[in-house]
Motif scaffolding. Structure first.
Motif: not given
Ligand SMILES: [Zn+2]
Length: 704
Positions: A525-545
């Motif tokens: 489900d989307d909520a689980s995907n966004f919470g789990a891998i979504g946070m990792v994706i957000g994490h890497e995205t933020i590393h640039g900043f």
């Protein structure tokens, strides 16, 4: 890798480092049957510990039942919800290796991985011949008659043993190679150019603290280290008297190098490690080392300058070279050959190495089973040959497509977030948006696979195979010097459960190995995907900043594109996070330095926020509410946070936790969950938390 400072997320780095050190022939996990893939974990609402209060400790609320039901295995430093995924990924690789090893007609990379695998799995030959395999290297070292021979012998070790060019690992302390690190580095001022770099190194313990701290615990560990070095010399054939004397020399040299090294917090500032020295200046800094010979032996092209991370460190190198005898250098270099060769020899070497680096430093009682050590080793050295088989089984094109969409959605959240930030000037925002859109996102695996054909792999000498694979990689790395940068190169193999951001390449990278349950499922489900891998994706995205990433521009150059006022505001906001994470951790007897973990903590906080924004947008577009209970009784918002926490559930041995806190820029899992959520009003709303409760941090820290 050849980066000057940490760019990787180190998702579950504890698990990873445990694996890197792991070994033994005890099949604890009952998974010997090759074809059987273990069942992957997935967040399930029934796992929640209702006796705990979500607003007091959300991590325990989500994880305590799971942790109680999954004790740490004797061959691991940690248990985590990603453990089944490790086993799953490794089993897929094992099946491919078994098939390649059994195929007598195999050619090309299939033959290479099959032979490498067989040489590792053949314990009988390793036990019988391991010590003899080491002899050619020890003879080379014995040929050192004065410091004039040092460049030649050092280059031999730098080429044949790991890993002079690996100037960061899962931490950023120093190169774990004799005397210093050497390899290619992207020029900080002009990221399109690959130049040469020299890093502090020459120490085998995880961080400077182990050499310099005067606590009783540190002194005790140093005592054990000294005994360990002596033991390794004895295994290589030295008398105990000689071995004890040699161990003392090794300890003295490593300690002297540690005293002159830069600490890991200072190293987080790219400007502090960007010191250009031309060859003449290098020679002036270490006049008793034959740089010309060393560079020639390493096959380095002529370059206008070298980036030296710690100029003061070179003074200590000079001092040691000037004052040490040939006999001392032989002892020190023998140690490195034995130490770095140990995992590729017989059981006695491997076990002794594990006893110290696995058990004493990480608290892990037992090595992983042989097959898992061999899978990890083949993946490490021939990962892009092996990775093709992994992708075929575990990462269909639908998964790649969905993961790519998720990354795009979450990056779009950052764009929208940047546009409406109230603390950043229009001028800096504009540049931030340029940088964001220039980021290259890479999903799963490389477009073109690396060609290992020049590495000479045999079926019956594991050490020689490691030496050959290492020399292949050393050559590949040195060959980059003076050439254009390849942004499409991957720094992780496809089956790796991790992700990274590279500020100089301006890329974010998500190997297929992490795009699996419990983090990501094409049908989850989307909520689980966004919470789990979504946070990792957000994490890497933020590393640039984050505090490091923001110092690089869209091209990857180290250039200050922030107005002074925006920088001041950033630092002020980040200080809130630094203070929140600077804390005593009484259960492990250590103090966390919030400055060391600032970048990762900022990425965690921003990452979960971006993932939430993206999910909200997704729900809105579908006309659904995030706050209405769904089929399992949870709202999407609740499931988002639970899936996030669940993906980090872990229990860590105290020794490993201490090592992590002292040497690694990532906070412990407990804090990676609770601290960011305590800064989020969305979390408090989802679980009805009130002011004054531990999961409501005051002030709410927030950069991104
Ligand atoms: Zn990170």
């Amino acid at each position: 890798m050849h980066r000057w400072f940490s760019a990787l997320c180190c998702f579950l780095c504890l698990t990873l480092s445990a694996l890197a050190q792991a070994k033994n022939n005890n099949d604890l996990v009952q998974d010997a049957s090759a074809a059987q893939l273990p069942k992957l974990e997935k967040f399930d609402p029934s796992i929640v510990d209702k006796s705990k209060n979500a607003c007091v400790d959300f991590y325990l609320y989500t994880c305590s039942n799971w942790i109680a039901a999954h004790p740490i295995a004797p061959d691991m430093a940690v248990t985590s919800t990603s453990r089944p995924l490790f086993l799953y990924n490794q089993t897929i690789l094992r099946n491919a290796l078994d098939a390649a090893g059994a195929n007598k007609q195999a050619t090309g990379s299939e033959r290479q991985i099959g032979d490498y695998w067989r040489s590792c799995m053949d314990e009988v030959t390793r036990n019988a011949n391991g010590k003899a395999w080491l002899q050619p290297h020890l003879s080379t070292i014995a040929s050192l008659k004065s410091s004039k021979d040092l460049p030649r012998v050092l280059a031999h070790l730098h080429q044949n043993f790991p890993a002079a060019w690996l100037m960061w690992n899962d931490d950023d302390n120093y190169a774990k190679a004799p005397i210093f690190g050497f390899g290619p580095a992207q020029d900080l001022a002009d990221a399109s150019k690959m130049v040469a770099g020299i890093d502090q190194g020459g120490m085998a313990l995880p961080s400077l603290d182990y050499y310099l701290n005067n606590s009783e615990q540190s002194k005790e560990l140093r005592g054990k280290y000294l005994q360990h070095i002596q033991k390794m010399f004895e295994l290589a054939g030295d008398s105990s008297g000689k071995a004890a004397a040699e161990a003392k020399v090794v300890m003295e040299i490593e300690t002297a190098l540690a005293e002159a090294s830069m600490d890991n917090v200072t190293r987080r500032d790219p400007k502090k490690i960007y010191n250009k020295l031309n060859l003449q200046q290098l020679k002036a800094a270490v006049p008793d080392f034959g740089w010309d010979e060393y560079l020639q032996f390493m096959g380095t092209p002529s370059v206008p300058f070298y980036i030296v991370s710690t100029p003061g460190f070179l003074g200590a190198v000079e001092q040691q070279i000037k004052t040490r005898s040939a006999q001392d250098w032989q002892a020190y270099l023998r140690w490195w050959a034995i130490h770095r060769g140990a995992p590729y020899l017989g059981n006695d070497f491997e076990q002794a190495n594990f006893d110290f680096f696995g058990t004493a430093l990480s608290g892990t009682p037992q090595m992983l089973p042989l097959w898992r050590r061999c899978v990890a080793s083949t993946d490490h050295y021939l990962g892009e040959a092996l990775g093709q088989a992994y992708v075929t089984v575990a990462f269909p094109s639908e998964s790649k497509q969905r993961a790519n969409e998720l990354v795009t959605q979450i990056r779009q959240s950052l764009v929208e977030e940047l546009k409406q930030l109230d603390w950043m000037s229009e001028q800096t925002k504009k540049q931030a948006l340029v940088k964001q859109s220039a980021t290259l996102q890479k999903i799963g695996y490389p477009n073109t696979w690396r060609d290992y054909s020049s590495a000479k792999i045999v079926s019956d000498n594991y050490l020689a195979n490691m030496n050959a694979a290492n020399a292949f990689e050393a050559h590949r790395q040195i060959d980059k010097i003076g050439k254009p940068v390849d942004r499409n190169e991957w720094g992780m193999t496809p089956a790796t459960i991790n992700a990274y951001e590279d500020p100089q390449m301006n890329t974010i990278n998500f190997p297929a190995g992490i795009l699996q349950l419990p983090l990501f499922g094409e049908n989850q489900d989307d909520a689980s995907n966004f919470g789990a891998i979504g946070m990792v994706i957000g994490h890497e995205t933020i590393h640039g900043f984050d505090d490091q990433g923001r110092k690089f521009d869209a091209k990857g150059d180290l250039r200050d594109w922030w107005t002074p006022e925006d920088t001041r505001r950033y630092d002020e906001k980040d200080k809130c996070i630094v203070d929140q994470y600077s804390q005593e951790i009484p259960e492990f007897g250590v103090k966390q330095n919030g400055y060391l973990t600032a970048g990762e903590d900022t990425a965690d906080n921003g990452g979960i926020h971006l993932a939430m924004l993206a999910l909200e947008k997704d729900y809105k577009a579908q006309g659904k509410s995030m706050d209405t209970p769904e089929a399992d009784g949870l709202t999407a918002r609740q499931r988002f946070f639970l899936a996030y926490a669940f993906s980090w559930c872990a229990d860590v041995r105290p020794e490993a936790a201490r090592t992590q806190v002292l040497s690694n820029p990532h906070s412990l899992p407990h804090f990676r969950v609770n601290r960011p959520l305590s800064n989020m009003p969305e979390f408090q709303q989802a679980f009805g938390c009130k002011d004054g409760q531990p999961m409501v941090h005051n002030p709410e820290c927030r950069v991104w």
